[in-house]
Scaffold this motif. Structure first.
Motif, PDB file in Angstrom:
ATOM      1  N   LEU A   1     -12.783 -24.734 -15.724  1.00 57.89           N
ATOM      2  CA  LEU A   1     -12.099 -23.635 -16.412  1.00 57.89           C
ATOM      3  C   LEU A   1     -12.955 -22.376 -16.416  1.00 57.89           C
ATOM      4  O   LEU A   1     -12.449 -21.270 -16.319  1.00 57.89           O
ATOM      5  CB  LEU A   1     -11.781 -24.010 -17.867  1.00 57.89           C
ATOM      6  CG  LEU A   1     -10.633 -24.944 -18.128  1.00 57.89           C
ATOM      7  CD1 LEU A   1     -10.570 -25.300 -19.605  1.00 57.89           C
ATOM      8  CD2 LEU A   1      -9.325 -24.332 -17.674  1.00 57.89           C
ATOM      9  N   PHE A   2     -14.250 -22.558 -16.530  1.00 59.81           N
ATOM     10  CA  PHE A   2     -15.177 -21.430 -16.669  1.00 59.81           C
ATOM     11  C   PHE A   2     -15.435 -20.704 -15.348  1.00 59.81           C
ATOM     12  O   PHE A   2     -15.403 -19.476 -15.290  1.00 59.81           O
ATOM     13  CB  PHE A   2     -16.496 -21.918 -17.274  1.00 59.81           C
ATOM     14  CG  PHE A   2     -17.561 -20.869 -17.347  1.00 59.81           C
ATOM     15  CD1 PHE A   2     -17.465 -19.835 -18.264  1.00 59.81           C
ATOM     16  CD2 PHE A   2     -18.655 -20.913 -16.498  1.00 59.81           C
ATOM     17  CE1 PHE A   2     -18.446 -18.861 -18.331  1.00 59.81           C
ATOM     18  CE2 PHE A   2     -19.640 -19.946 -16.561  1.00 59.81           C
ATOM     19  CZ  PHE A   2     -19.530 -18.921 -17.480  1.00 59.81           C
ATOM     20  N   LEU A   3     -15.725 -21.447 -14.311  1.00 57.83           N
ATOM     21  CA  LEU A   3     -16.093 -20.831 -13.033  1.00 57.83           C
ATOM     22  C   LEU A   3     -14.877 -20.290 -12.290  1.00 57.83           C
ATOM     23  O   LEU A   3     -13.769 -20.797 -12.446  1.00 57.83           O
ATOM     24  CB  LEU A   3     -16.787 -21.855 -12.128  1.00 57.83           C
ATOM     25  CG  LEU A   3     -18.206 -22.237 -12.478  1.00 57.83           C
ATOM     26  CD1 LEU A   3     -18.701 -23.313 -11.513  1.00 57.83           C
ATOM     27  CD2 LEU A   3     -19.138 -21.054 -12.448  1.00 57.83           C
ATOM     28  N   GLU A   4     -15.128 -19.312 -11.461  1.00 57.80           N
ATOM     29  CA  GLU A   4     -14.084 -18.837 -10.554  1.00 57.80           C
ATOM     30  C   GLU A   4     -13.765 -19.965  -9.577  1.00 57.80           C
ATOM     31  O   GLU A   4     -14.664 -20.677  -9.134  1.00 57.80           O
ATOM     32  CB  GLU A   4     -14.580 -17.636  -9.762  1.00 57.80           C
ATOM     33  CG  GLU A   4     -14.862 -16.415 -10.573  1.00 57.80           C
ATOM     34  CD  GLU A   4     -15.405 -15.300  -9.687  1.00 57.80           C
ATOM     35  OE1 GLU A   4     -15.037 -15.240  -8.502  1.00 57.80           O
ATOM     36  OE2 GLU A   4     -16.199 -14.515 -10.195  1.00 57.80           O
ATOM     37  N   PRO A   5     -12.494 -20.137  -9.211  1.00 60.12           N
ATOM     38  CA  PRO A   5     -12.134 -21.230  -8.294  1.00 60.12           C
ATOM     39  C   PRO A   5     -12.890 -21.200  -6.965  1.00 60.12           C
ATOM     40  O   PRO A   5     -13.231 -22.250  -6.427  1.00 60.12           O
ATOM     41  CB  PRO A   5     -10.634 -21.026  -8.075  1.00 60.12           C
ATOM     42  CG  PRO A   5     -10.170 -20.305  -9.283  1.00 60.12           C
ATOM     43  CD  PRO A   5     -11.316 -19.429  -9.699  1.00 60.12           C
ATOM     44  N   MET A   6     -13.182 -20.022  -6.441  1.00 58.48           N
ATOM     45  CA  MET A   6     -13.892 -19.922  -5.163  1.00 58.48           C
ATOM     46  C   MET A   6     -15.359 -20.347  -5.292  1.00 58.48           C
ATOM     47  O   MET A   6     -15.995 -20.689  -4.305  1.00 58.48           O
ATOM     48  CB  MET A   6     -13.826 -18.487  -4.622  1.00 58.48           C
ATOM     49  CG  MET A   6     -12.434 -18.048  -4.259  1.00 58.48           C
ATOM     50  SD  MET A   6     -11.659 -19.073  -2.997  1.00 58.48           S
ATOM     51  CE  MET A   6     -12.608 -18.613  -1.578  1.00 58.48           C
TER      52      MET A   6
ATOM     53  N   ASN B   1      -9.060 -11.800 -19.763  1.00 53.84           N
ATOM     54  CA  ASN B   1      -8.451 -11.933 -18.436  1.00 53.84           C
ATOM     55  C   ASN B   1      -9.366 -12.662 -17.446  1.00 53.84           C
ATOM     56  O   ASN B   1      -9.481 -12.263 -16.290  1.00 53.84           O
ATOM     57  CB  ASN B   1      -8.057 -10.559 -17.898  1.00 53.84           C
ATOM     58  CG  ASN B   1      -6.694 -10.589 -17.260  1.00 53.84           C
ATOM     59  OD1 ASN B   1      -5.983 -11.580 -17.364  1.00 53.84           O
ATOM     60  ND2 ASN B   1      -6.339  -9.517 -16.605  1.00 53.84           N
ATOM     61  N   LYS B   2     -10.002 -13.734 -17.891  1.00 56.34           N
ATOM     62  CA  LYS B   2     -10.926 -14.493 -17.050  1.00 56.34           C
ATOM     63  C   LYS B   2     -10.323 -15.796 -16.538  1.00 56.34           C
ATOM     64  O   LYS B   2     -10.825 -16.362 -15.575  1.00 56.34           O
ATOM     65  CB  LYS B   2     -12.209 -14.834 -17.821  1.00 56.34           C
ATOM     66  CG  LYS B   2     -12.970 -13.650 -18.312  1.00 56.34           C
ATOM     67  CD  LYS B   2     -13.681 -12.966 -17.193  1.00 56.34           C
ATOM     68  CE  LYS B   2     -14.511 -11.823 -17.754  1.00 56.34           C
ATOM     69  NZ  LYS B   2     -15.035 -10.974 -16.730  1.00 56.34           N
ATOM     70  N   LEU B   3      -9.289 -16.299 -17.182  1.00 61.25           N
ATOM     71  CA  LEU B   3      -8.668 -17.555 -16.755  1.00 61.25           C
ATOM     72  C   LEU B   3      -7.585 -17.280 -15.727  1.00 61.25           C
ATOM     73  O   LEU B   3      -6.934 -16.240 -15.748  1.00 61.25           O
ATOM     74  CB  LEU B   3      -8.026 -18.269 -17.946  1.00 61.25           C
ATOM     75  CG  LEU B   3      -8.943 -18.992 -18.905  1.00 61.25           C
ATOM     76  CD1 LEU B   3      -8.125 -19.704 -19.957  1.00 61.25           C
ATOM     77  CD2 LEU B   3      -9.847 -19.967 -18.211  1.00 61.25           C
ATOM     78  N   ASN B   4      -7.401 -18.239 -14.834  1.00 64.25           N
ATOM     79  CA  ASN B   4      -6.280 -18.146 -13.914  1.00 64.25           C
ATOM     80  C   ASN B   4      -5.701 -19.534 -13.689  1.00 64.25           C
ATOM     81  O   ASN B   4      -6.287 -20.541 -14.065  1.00 64.25           O
ATOM     82  CB  ASN B   4      -6.672 -17.457 -12.600  1.00 64.25           C
ATOM     83  CG  ASN B   4      -7.745 -18.194 -11.850  1.00 64.25           C
ATOM     84  OD1 ASN B   4      -7.685 -19.403 -11.704  1.00 64.25           O
ATOM     85  ND2 ASN B   4      -8.745 -17.472 -11.382  1.00 64.25           N
ATOM     86  N   LEU B   5      -4.569 -19.579 -13.059  1.00 63.29           N
ATOM     87  CA  LEU B   5      -3.848 -20.828 -12.854  1.00 63.29           C
ATOM     88  C   LEU B   5      -4.654 -21.799 -11.997  1.00 63.29           C
ATOM     89  O   LEU B   5      -4.610 -23.006 -12.217  1.00 63.29           O
ATOM     90  CB  LEU B   5      -2.483 -20.543 -12.223  1.00 63.29           C
ATOM     91  CG  LEU B   5      -1.531 -21.712 -12.095  1.00 63.29           C
ATOM     92  CD1 LEU B   5      -1.248 -22.315 -13.461  1.00 63.29           C
ATOM     93  CD2 LEU B   5      -0.249 -21.276 -11.428  1.00 63.29           C
TER      94      LEU B   5
END
Length: 144
Positions: A86-91, A44-48
Motif C-alpha cells: 500500500l505504501f510503495l509506488e507499484p513500479m 493523493n498517494k494511494l492508487n488502485l
C-alpha cells in the motif's frame, strides 16, 4: 507528508517489537493501515494498483501457508508486506521484493550462524528493504 511519517514511525515500532518479542501486533498493523488509507487518500498517494498488489500478496501467501504449514514467514510478516504494498509506488514494488529477499537472507544468516538462533525477526529486514528501495529510487538508479 504525514503519509510517509506515519509509515516510518509505525515501521520503527513494528521492527522493535519484532526484534524483542518476535511478534507483530495486529492492532499496530491495523492502525498503520488506517493511517495509510486516510492520509494516502488525503495526500493523493494511494492508487488502485497498490491496493490490487496488496490483495494479490494476501492471496499468494494464503495459498503458500495452506500448502506449507511450516512456512518461515509468520502472519505478521505477511501483513506487513501487504502494508508495504500500500505504501510503495507499484513500479517500485518489484525492486522492493528483490532487496527484501536479500535483506531477509542476510538477517537469517546472521541470526542463525552468528547469534545461533533458529529464527530471525523479519520486520526489520522488510523495513530496511523499503528504505533502500526508496533511496535507490530517489538517487535515480532505478529504471522504470
Amino acid at each position: 507528508m504525514i503519509f510517509y511519517i506515519s509509515f516510518y514511525i509505525f515501521s520503527i515500532l513494528l521492527s522493535y517489537t519484532d526484534c524483542t518479542k518476535y511478534k507483530i501486533p495486529n492492532i499496530t498493523i491495523l492502525t498503520l493501515i488506517i493511517f495509510l488509507i486516510i492520509f494516502g487518500l488525503l495526500e493523493n498517494k494511494l492508487n488502485l494498483y497498490s491496493i490490487a498488489i496488496s490483495f494479490a500478496i494476501l492471496i499468494f501467501f494464503v495459498i503458500i501457508l495452506i500448502a506449507m504449514p511450516k512456512a518461515i514467514l509468520g502472519g505478521g510478516d505477511i501483513k506487513y508486506i501487504m502494508v508495504v504494498a500500500l505504501f510503495l509506488e507499484p513500479m517500485l514494488f518489484p525492486l522492493f521484493l528483490i532487496i527484501s529477499g536479500i535483506c531477509q537472507t542476510l538477517f537469517l544468516l546472521y541470526f542463525q550462524k552468528i547469534k545461533k538462533r533458529r529464527v530471525a525477526p523479519m520486520a526489520p529486514a522488510i523495513f530496511l528493504a523499503v528504505m533502500i528501495s526508496q533511496l535507490i529510487d530517489l538517487m535515480g538508479l532505478y529504471m522504470r
